[in-house]
Design a protein around this motif. Sequence first.
Motif, PDB file in Angstrom:
ATOM      1  N   THR A   7       0.844  -1.192   0.000  1.00  0.00           N
ATOM      2  CA  THR A   7       0.000   0.000   0.000  1.00  0.00           C
ATOM      3  C   THR A   7       0.881   1.244   0.000  1.00  0.00           C
ATOM      4  OG1 THR A   7      -1.731  -1.159   1.209  1.00  0.00           O
ATOM      5  CG2 THR A   7      -1.797   1.233   1.261  1.00  0.00           C
ATOM      6  N   VAL A   8       0.502   2.237  -0.785  1.00  0.00           N
ATOM      7  CA  VAL A   8       1.247   3.483  -0.867  1.00  0.00           C
ATOM      8  C   VAL A   8       0.523   4.547  -0.044  1.00  0.00           C
ATOM      9  CG1 VAL A   8       2.116   5.299  -2.393  1.00  0.00           C
ATOM     10  CG2 VAL A   8       2.158   2.906  -3.144  1.00  0.00           C
ATOM     11  N   ALA A   9       1.229   5.130   0.927  1.00  0.00           N
ATOM     12  CA  ALA A   9       0.645   6.170   1.773  1.00  0.00           C
ATOM     13  C   ALA A   9       0.773   7.528   1.094  1.00  0.00           C
ATOM     14  CB  ALA A   9       1.348   6.189   3.122  1.00  0.00           C
ATOM     15  N   ILE A  10      -0.358   8.217   0.950  1.00  0.00           N
ATOM     16  CA  ILE A  10      -0.379   9.577   0.406  1.00  0.00           C
ATOM     17  C   ILE A  10      -1.137  10.429   1.406  1.00  0.00           C
ATOM     18  CG2 ILE A  10      -1.005  11.055  -1.533  1.00  0.00           C
ATOM     19  CD1 ILE A  10      -1.034   8.588  -3.304  1.00  0.00           C
ATOM     20  N   GLY A  11      -0.413  11.054   2.307  1.00  0.00           N
ATOM     21  CA  GLY A  11      -1.066  11.749   3.409  1.00  0.00           C
ATOM     22  C   GLY A  11      -1.834  10.737   4.247  1.00  0.00           C
ATOM     23  N   ARG A  12      -3.093  11.040   4.532  1.00  0.00           N
ATOM     24  CA  ARG A  12      -3.922  10.108   5.294  1.00  0.00           C
ATOM     25  C   ARG A  12      -4.621   9.092   4.393  1.00  0.00           C
ATOM     26  NH1 ARG A  12      -9.273  11.748   4.934  1.00  0.00           N
ATOM     27  NH2 ARG A  12      -9.620  13.864   4.154  1.00  0.00           N
ATOM     28  N   HIS A  13      -4.405   9.201   3.089  1.00  0.00           N
ATOM     29  CA  HIS A  13      -5.011   8.284   2.132  1.00  0.00           C
ATOM     30  C   HIS A  13      -4.088   7.104   1.863  1.00  0.00           C
ATOM     31  CE1 HIS A  13      -7.944  11.318   1.770  1.00  0.00           C
ATOM     32  NE2 HIS A  13      -7.362  12.053   0.840  1.00  0.00           N
ATOM     33  N   ARG A  14      -4.673   6.019   1.341  1.00  0.00           N
ATOM     34  CA  ARG A  14      -3.908   4.834   1.003  1.00  0.00           C
ATOM     35  C   ARG A  14      -4.269   4.374  -0.403  1.00  0.00           C
ATOM     36  NH1 ARG A  14      -1.889   6.627   4.691  1.00  0.00           N
ATOM     37  NH2 ARG A  14      -1.218   5.704   6.671  1.00  0.00           N
ATOM     38  N   LEU A  15      -3.261   4.212  -1.232  1.00  0.00           N
ATOM     39  CA  LEU A  15      -3.461   3.676  -2.568  1.00  0.00           C
ATOM     40  C   LEU A  15      -3.333   2.166  -2.502  1.00  0.00           C
ATOM     41  CD1 LEU A  15      -3.840   4.254  -5.626  1.00  0.00           C
ATOM     42  CD2 LEU A  15      -1.341   4.264  -5.801  1.00  0.00           C
ATOM     43  N   GLY A  16      -4.415   1.473  -2.849  1.00  0.00           N
ATOM     44  CA  GLY A  16      -4.439   0.028  -2.743  1.00  0.00           C
ATOM     45  C   GLY A  16      -5.181  -0.469  -1.528  1.00  0.00           C
ATOM     46  N   GLY A  17      -5.907   0.433  -0.872  1.00  0.00           N
ATOM     47  CA  GLY A  17      -6.657   0.074   0.325  1.00  0.00           C
ATOM     48  C   GLY A  17      -8.089  -0.331   0.015  1.00  0.00           C
ATOM     49  N   GLU A  18      -8.946  -0.229   1.024  1.00  0.00           N
ATOM     50  CA  GLU A  18     -10.329  -0.653   0.872  1.00  0.00           C
ATOM     51  C   GLU A  18     -11.149   0.295   0.003  1.00  0.00           C
ATOM     52  OE1 GLU A  18     -12.023  -1.191   4.699  1.00  0.00           O
ATOM     53  OE2 GLU A  18     -10.706  -2.868   5.248  1.00  0.00           O
ATOM     54  N   LYS A  19     -10.723   1.565  -0.077  1.00  0.00           N
ATOM     55  CA  LYS A  19     -11.444   2.550  -0.875  1.00  0.00           C
ATOM     56  C   LYS A  19     -10.616   2.928  -2.093  1.00  0.00           C
ATOM     57  CE  LYS A  19     -13.377   5.989   1.234  1.00  0.00           C
ATOM     58  NZ  LYS A  19     -13.568   7.185   2.079  1.00  0.00           N
ATOM     59  N   PRO A  20     -11.269   3.212  -3.212  1.00  0.00           N
ATOM     60  CA  PRO A  20     -10.506   3.674  -4.375  1.00  0.00           C
ATOM     61  C   PRO A  20      -9.960   5.074  -4.118  1.00  0.00           C
ATOM     62  CG  PRO A  20     -12.866   3.909  -4.779  1.00  0.00           C
ATOM     63  CD  PRO A  20     -12.723   3.186  -3.474  1.00  0.00           C
ATOM     64  N   LEU A  21      -8.792   5.362  -4.677  1.00  0.00           N
ATOM     65  CA  LEU A  21      -8.209   6.696  -4.564  1.00  0.00           C
ATOM     66  C   LEU A  21      -8.206   7.328  -5.954  1.00  0.00           C
ATOM     67  CD1 LEU A  21      -6.859   8.800  -2.746  1.00  0.00           C
ATOM     68  CD2 LEU A  21      -4.650   7.773  -3.362  1.00  0.00           C
ATOM     69  N   PHE A  22      -8.685   8.546  -6.025  1.00  0.00           N
ATOM     70  CA  PHE A  22      -8.767   9.249  -7.298  1.00  0.00           C
ATOM     71  C   PHE A  22      -7.808  10.431  -7.316  1.00  0.00           C
ATOM     72  CE2 PHE A  22     -12.772   7.060  -6.809  1.00  0.00           C
ATOM     73  CZ  PHE A  22     -13.004   6.555  -8.079  1.00  0.00           C
ATOM     74  N   ILE A  23      -7.271  10.699  -8.490  1.00  0.00           N
ATOM     75  CA  ILE A  23      -6.484  11.908  -8.736  1.00  0.00           C
ATOM     76  C   ILE A  23      -7.325  12.761  -9.666  1.00  0.00           C
ATOM     77  CG2 ILE A  23      -4.338  12.844  -9.653  1.00  0.00           C
ATOM     78  CD1 ILE A  23      -2.995  10.192  -8.977  1.00  0.00           C
ATOM     79  N   LEU A  24      -7.807  13.887  -9.155  1.00  0.00           N
ATOM     80  CA  LEU A  24      -8.819  14.681  -9.852  1.00  0.00           C
ATOM     81  C   LEU A  24      -8.419  16.143  -9.926  1.00  0.00           C
ATOM     82  CD1 LEU A  24     -11.972  13.285  -7.985  1.00  0.00           C
ATOM     83  CD2 LEU A  24     -11.103  12.511 -10.213  1.00  0.00           C
ATOM     84  N   GLY A  25      -8.741  16.761 -11.033  1.00  0.00           N
ATOM     85  CA  GLY A  25      -8.500  18.190 -11.181  1.00  0.00           C
ATOM     86  C   GLY A  25      -8.420  18.563 -12.646  1.00  0.00           C
ATOM     87  N   PRO A  26      -8.243  19.844 -12.935  1.00  0.00           N
ATOM     88  CA  PRO A  26      -8.126  20.285 -14.321  1.00  0.00           C
ATOM     89  C   PRO A  26      -6.738  19.975 -14.864  1.00  0.00           C
ATOM     90  CG  PRO A  26      -7.804  22.141 -12.866  1.00  0.00           C
ATOM     91  CD  PRO A  26      -8.143  20.961 -11.977  1.00  0.00           C
ATOM     92  N   CYS A  27      -6.592  20.069 -16.171  1.00  0.00           N
ATOM     93  CA  CYS A  27      -5.299  19.800 -16.778  1.00  0.00           C
ATOM     94  C   CYS A  27      -4.248  20.799 -16.308  1.00  0.00           C
ATOM     95  CB  CYS A  27      -5.428  19.855 -18.306  1.00  0.00           C
ATOM     96  SG  CYS A  27      -3.877  19.551 -19.177  1.00  0.00           S
ATOM     97  N   VAL A  28      -4.577  22.077 -16.350  1.00  0.00           N
ATOM     98  CA  VAL A  28      -3.585  23.114 -16.094  1.00  0.00           C
ATOM     99  C   VAL A  28      -4.166  24.190 -15.180  1.00  0.00           C
ATOM    100  CG1 VAL A  28      -4.231  24.523 -18.104  1.00  0.00           C
ATOM    101  CG2 VAL A  28      -1.865  24.584 -17.262  1.00  0.00           C
ATOM    102  N   ILE A  29      -3.301  24.887 -14.471  1.00  0.00           N
ATOM    103  CA  ILE A  29      -3.719  26.045 -13.680  1.00  0.00           C
ATOM    104  C   ILE A  29      -4.011  27.184 -14.657  1.00  0.00           C
ATOM    105  CG2 ILE A  29      -3.042  27.726 -11.920  1.00  0.00           C
ATOM    106  CD1 ILE A  29      -1.162  25.596 -10.765  1.00  0.00           C
ATOM    107  N   GLU A  30      -5.266  27.394 -14.959  1.00  0.00           N
ATOM    108  CA  GLU A  30      -5.631  28.435 -15.914  1.00  0.00           C
ATOM    109  C   GLU A  30      -5.529  29.822 -15.290  1.00  0.00           C
ATOM    110  OE1 GLU A  30      -9.361  27.558 -17.771  1.00  0.00           O
ATOM    111  OE2 GLU A  30      -8.689  25.594 -18.507  1.00  0.00           O
ATOM    112  N   SER A  31      -5.809  29.903 -13.990  1.00  0.00           N
ATOM    113  CA  SER A  31      -5.664  31.139 -13.222  1.00  0.00           C
ATOM    114  C   SER A  31      -5.842  30.781 -11.758  1.00  0.00           C
ATOM    115  CB  SER A  31      -6.714  32.183 -13.629  1.00  0.00           C
ATOM    116  OG  SER A  31      -8.011  31.762 -13.231  1.00  0.00           O
ATOM    117  N   GLU A  32      -5.460  31.661 -10.864  1.00  0.00           N
ATOM    118  CA  GLU A  32      -5.656  31.407  -9.439  1.00  0.00           C
ATOM    119  C   GLU A  32      -7.143  31.310  -9.115  1.00  0.00           C
ATOM    120  OE1 GLU A  32      -4.799  33.381  -5.027  1.00  0.00           O
ATOM    121  OE2 GLU A  32      -3.614  34.028  -6.771  1.00  0.00           O
ATOM    122  N   ALA A  33      -7.931  32.212  -9.681  1.00  0.00           N
ATOM    123  CA  ALA A  33      -9.369  32.196  -9.402  1.00  0.00           C
ATOM    124  C   ALA A  33      -9.998  30.884  -9.851  1.00  0.00           C
ATOM    125  CB  ALA A  33     -10.042  33.382 -10.092  1.00  0.00           C
ATOM    126  N   PHE A  34      -9.562  30.388 -10.994  1.00  0.00           N
ATOM    127  CA  PHE A  34     -10.097  29.131 -11.528  1.00  0.00           C
ATOM    128  C   PHE A  34      -9.809  27.973 -10.581  1.00  0.00           C
ATOM    129  CE2 PHE A  34      -9.089  25.306 -14.143  1.00  0.00           C
ATOM    130  CZ  PHE A  34     -10.369  25.013 -14.564  1.00  0.00           C
TER     131      PHE A  34
END
Length: 277
Positions: A7-34
């Motif tokens: 299992t890979v620890a990412i903060g308090r999350h675990r990759l390969g644990g009982e819950k799926p872990l997602f990497i989510l967000g936009p492709c690029v930082i379009e602006s700070e407000a965005f």
Amino acid sequence: MGTTPKTVAIGRHRLGGEKPLFILGPCVIESEAFIREIGPAIRAIADAAGVDFVFKASYDKANRSSIQSFRGTGCEAGCRLLADVGAELGVPVTTDVHTAGEIEIASEFIDVLQIPAFLCRQTDLIEAAARSGRVVNVKKGQFLAPWDVKNIADKLDAFGCENYFFTERGTSFGYNNLVADMRSIPWMQEDGLRVVFDATHSVQRPGGDGTTSGGDGRLAPLLARSAVAAGCDGVFMETHPDPARALSDGPNQVPLAKLGDVLNQLREIYTLVRRPA
């Protein structure tokens, strides 16, 4: 059947644990407000779906098809912003890095350093990421077979990195086309590696629109379902409120309004696949 991945620890999350872990967000930082607007929106959607996630966005799209394409905000400013938003949301953050110098800056702010697919065999870059003390995500190059990433894992091990994983994002198939081979997921796992599936870049058509890359974003949820059913440990998925107006990789991204339904489906499939026989 090979080595069982740890299992890979990412903060308090675990990759390969009982819950799926997602990497989510936009492709690029379009602006700070965005970024400050889309971050809380994704957090609310993930909470409603009952899933954990790492927030992602790129501070620099260094491999754009055209010199005229939007690239981003720059390394230090982008990493500071991501760290700030991640702290407000209470989630880890990730971004891609391109040089050892960028890793020196990013490692002060970023939880998961992502090695881009085109750079996945650059030993100096792998070494810098491994020695940073951060979690490392290596995207499997479009030119590599699944079993070839074991050599990259050996480099990470040699440089003292303990928390790392690999991301499958399709393999080149002729010109301007990628194919995602779901067999690659168990093959890499049998080498003792944790595997995330990149649903949105796997439907990309590199350079397919001349000066930009095309893609089939409507197929990203389908491939994500297939990958979770095949046993992947997590899913990387880019999302945008209006993909048609995104400044990078718009054709591949999942509309933010549809993200909740996709996450609910993937959570259910993950639970079913991980249930003891």
